[in-house]
Design a protein around this motif. Structure first.
Motif, PDB file in Angstrom:
ATOM      1  N   UNK A   1       0.841  -1.283  -0.094  1.00 51.10           N
ATOM      2  CA  UNK A   1       0.063  -0.102  -0.133  1.00 51.10           C
ATOM      3  C   UNK A   1       0.782   1.199   0.063  1.00 51.10           C
ATOM      4  N   UNK A   2       0.514   2.109  -0.462  1.00 52.90           N
ATOM      5  CA  UNK A   2       1.224   3.586  -0.698  1.00 52.90           C
ATOM      6  C   UNK A   2       0.233   4.591  -0.001  1.00 52.90           C
ATOM      7  N   UNK A   3       0.519   4.768   1.159  1.00 58.71           N
ATOM      8  CA  UNK A   3      -0.398   5.715   1.976  1.00 58.71           C
ATOM      9  C   UNK A   3      -0.046   7.085   1.860  1.00 58.71           C
ATOM     10  N   UNK A   4      -0.822   7.894   1.932  1.00 55.67           N
ATOM     11  CA  UNK A   4      -0.500   9.477   1.792  1.00 55.67           C
ATOM     12  C   UNK A   4      -1.300  10.353   2.952  1.00 55.67           C
ATOM     13  N   UNK A   5      -1.745   9.695   3.817  1.00 61.38           N
ATOM     14  CA  UNK A   5      -2.266  10.357   4.889  1.00 61.38           C
ATOM     15  C   UNK A   5      -3.501  11.277   4.755  1.00 61.38           C
TER      16      UNK A   5
END
Ligand code: CO8
Length: 258
Positions: free
Chosen positions: A253-257
């Protein structure tokens, strides 16, 4: 970053590190230090590039040997009241996970400061304790309450009434220390844990911390309601879509906040 005289502040990727830096005084917590600490933690808390914060002490002997006895010795109750206990309330309100990396003595206010953190890693030689009774006072930054909530009444009474230190190993077995590590490994181990935490979805992390802390403040029914509302709230975040999509697509996963 602001200029500090009693702490050191650095970054390691998404991890903020604050070092209590009065090693000659075993990092004794004077009002200036605790106020700087609250400032630095709030600064990291506001910083989107930081996902987790480590708190440690300079030198090999101590995390912090307590409130500064030399500063307190002649103070009146009003001096103490006006002296800066607000800083402790500010530390309690930090949203990001705090890891205490305890290198040596964590006594009195030092033990209480470690217990303000969300996880505690300690070296094999670390000694915790609430020795205030030996100098005619009692803990004042939450020691009686946080120890009792974690260790129960009887062990807490012994610690607070005798002032005798307790080893990191024993506290690990009692659930107050997460991991005990060899002295040379402390920062590495704390960083490993911190990087892992800092790589998760930031809003989920914040709400996870808030939900766990609610267990110390509320009835079970209220705590369950807080958890469930936070759980529902996360379904409004892009990171929740990304996390679940990444699982289904078998990728990281590529989390961005967001
Ligand atoms: N305050 C001020 N100076 C300290 C403190 C302290 N808490 N602890 C150590 N120091 C100083 C010593 O005075 C000494 O200075 P100097 O070289 O000028 O004499 C130096 O640090 C090194 O200490 P020692 O020589 O004593 O080192 P030892 O290895 O012989 O002993 C100990 C280490 C066992 C940790 C010993 O220093 C000790 O017992 N320290 C006091 C521990 C204590 O009683 N802590 C509780 C303080 S009260 C408290 O924390 C109340 C919390 C209230 C809320 C928080 C408000 C901020």
């Amino acid at each position: 970053m602001a200029e500090y005289t009693s702490i050191l502040v650095e970054r390691n990727q998404r991890v903020g590190i604050v070092t209590l830096n009065r090693p000659k005084e075993l990092n004794a917590l004077n009002f200036q230090l605790v106020s700087e600490l609250a400032d630095a933690l709030e600064e990291f808390d506001r910083d989107e590039a930081i996902g987790c914060i480590i708190l440690t002490g300079a030198g090999e002997k101590a995390f912090a040997a307590g409130a500064d006895i030399k500063e307190m010795a002649d103070k009146s109750p009003v001096d103490m009241m006006l002296g800066g206990f607000d800083s402790w309330a500010r530390i309690r309100k930090i949203h990001k996970p705090l890891i205490a990396a305890v290198n040596g003595y964590a006594l009195g206010g030092g033990c209480e400061l470690a217990m303000h953190c969300d996880l505690i890693i300690a070296t094999e030689n670390a000694r915790f304790g609430q020795p205030e009774i030996l100098i005619g006072v009692i803990p004042g930054a939450g020691g009686t309450q946080r120890l009792a909530r974690t260790l129960g009444k009887y062990r807490t009474m012994e610690i607070v009434l005798t002032g005798s230190p307790i080893s990191a190993k024993e506290l690990e077995s009692l659930g107050l220390v997460n991991h005990v590590v060899p002295q040379g490994e402390l920062l590495n181990e704390a960083l490993k844990l911190a990087h892992k935490i800092a790589s998760q979805a930031p809003i989920a992390t914040r709400l996870a911390k808030e939900s766990v802390l609610a267990a110390f403040e509320t009835s079970l029914e209220e705590g369950l309601a807080i958890e469930l509302k936070n759980f529902f709230l996360l379904f409004s975040t892009e990171d929740m879509r990304e996390g679940m999509r990444a699982f289904i697509e078998k990728r990281q996963a590529n989390f961005q906040g967001k």
